[in-house]
Design an enzyme around this catalytic site. Structure first.
Site, PDB file in Angstrom:
ATOM      1  N   SER A 152     -40.631  49.789   8.083  1.00 35.66           N
ATOM      2  CA  SER A 152     -40.125  50.031   9.429  1.00 35.66           C
ATOM      3  C   SER A 152     -39.669  48.700  10.005  1.00 35.66           C
ATOM      4  O   SER A 152     -40.152  47.633   9.595  1.00 35.66           O
ATOM      5  CB  SER A 152     -41.227  50.631  10.309  1.00 35.66           C
ATOM      6  OG  SER A 152     -40.857  50.614  11.676  1.00 35.66           O
ATOM      7  N   TYR A 165     -49.852  50.107  13.411  1.00 35.16           N
ATOM      8  CA  TYR A 165     -48.607  50.497  12.739  1.00 35.16           C
ATOM      9  C   TYR A 165     -47.846  49.269  12.255  1.00 35.16           C
ATOM     10  O   TYR A 165     -47.372  49.205  11.115  1.00 35.16           O
ATOM     11  CB  TYR A 165     -47.746  51.321  13.698  1.00 35.16           C
ATOM     12  CG  TYR A 165     -46.553  51.966  13.047  1.00 35.16           C
ATOM     13  CD1 TYR A 165     -46.706  53.103  12.247  1.00 35.16           C
ATOM     14  CD2 TYR A 165     -45.265  51.467  13.224  1.00 35.16           C
ATOM     15  CE1 TYR A 165     -45.617  53.709  11.652  1.00 35.16           C
ATOM     16  CE2 TYR A 165     -44.171  52.072  12.626  1.00 35.16           C
ATOM     17  CZ  TYR A 165     -44.347  53.189  11.840  1.00 35.16           C
ATOM     18  OH  TYR A 165     -43.261  53.786  11.235  1.00 35.16           O
TER      19      TYR A 165
END
Length: 278
Positions: A152, A165
């Site tokens: 990501s 995350y």
């Protein structure tokens, strides 16, 4: 859906036998469908077997070859079984692995429990480590192979209230960069996907504070600068070219440049901006 699954005769560099984790929806399903368009047989693995079977049905209805398997990528034994069974299901050694399965998690650092951290690490990071651990040796023995790891832009943007995350995705990016150099001599290609917002179920199925869930859904619906189908196509094209990074959106590229050019200034601006977040 079926009218766009027009298969092509083009032979991909990874020789047409793939495993996709998290293939039951979102980017994983898009990868599986795009691979089918490229005449690649696919094992669609997902924690939810019903979702994986839905993806398989879409591929089979259009004349492609696909198989469904249930797999919790956070459990090493299940990924080992995936590697072993996939070759049997396909009738051919696997030549492409896409480590896509992932979960969303947010919240201030002091709001997150250690159980939250473990949940995110097990899927987002250990899931990728497990996949690479069990498939890379097979690729080396075959003398060829390819791995796409879905990270990501969070792996380098380091936005506040996304610590777990961010950490897991940064680990995926670091692992991919290492393997790109380490496995190059073994004729194994590596690509790491680093998107920003992509419309998927990651918010709905993740652990996102209620104060942000509606805002996140709104952002995904209105400000995502791409689709999961476009991301899958671009990533496979870049893999074919031997490229390491796929940053599909302009904002992902902009953050990448800012962080590389002046990391301290970027961090200062991020911290300053966060002061105004309620």
């Amino acid at each position: 859906m079926l009218n766009i699954l027009k298969f092509r005769s083009r032979k991909p560099s990874y020789d047409g036998y793939a495993v996709v984790t998290g293939a039951g929806s979102g980017i994983g399903r898009s990868f599986a469908l795009e691979l089918a368009r490229r005449n690649t047989a696919v094992v669609c693995a997902d924690l939810n077997l019903d979702s994986a079977e839905e993806t398989v049905a879409l591929i089979e209805q259009a004349g492609g070859q696909a198989h469904a398997m249930a797999c919790d990528v956070g459990k090493a034994a299940q990924v080992k079984k995936l590697a072993e069974q996939s070759e049997k299901l396909l009738g051919h050694p696997v030549t492409l692995l896409i480590n896509n399965a992932g979960v969303g998690i947010g919240g201030r650092f002091d709001e997150l429990s250690l159980q939250d951290w473990k949940w995110a690490m097990d899927v987002n990071l250990w899931g990728v480590v497990h996949g690479c651990h069990y498939f890379a040796p097979r690729f080396k023995k075959q003398g060829q192979g390819a791995i796409i790891n879905v990270a990501s832009a969070a792996s380098y943007t380091a936005a506040p209230e996304m610590s777990a995350y961010n950490v897991t995705k940064a680990g995926v990016r670091a692992l991919s960069e290492t393997l790109y150099a380490e496995l190059k001599r073994d004729n194994i290609k590596i690509n790491v996907l680093c998107p920003t917002l992509v419309p998927t179920n990651i918010i709905k199925d993740g652990r996102i504070p209620a104060r942000y869930s509606k805002l996140a859904d709104h952002a995904l619906m209105n400000y995502a600068l791409t689709t999961s189908d476009s991301v899958a196509k671009l990533t496979l094209n870049r893999l074919d070219k031997g490229e390491l990074y796929t940053t599909p959106q302009i904002d992902a590229k902009l953050f990448w440049v800012m962080k590389r050019v002046s990391p301290n200034l970027y961090a200062d601006l991020l911290g300053f901006s966060y002061r105004f977040v309620k």
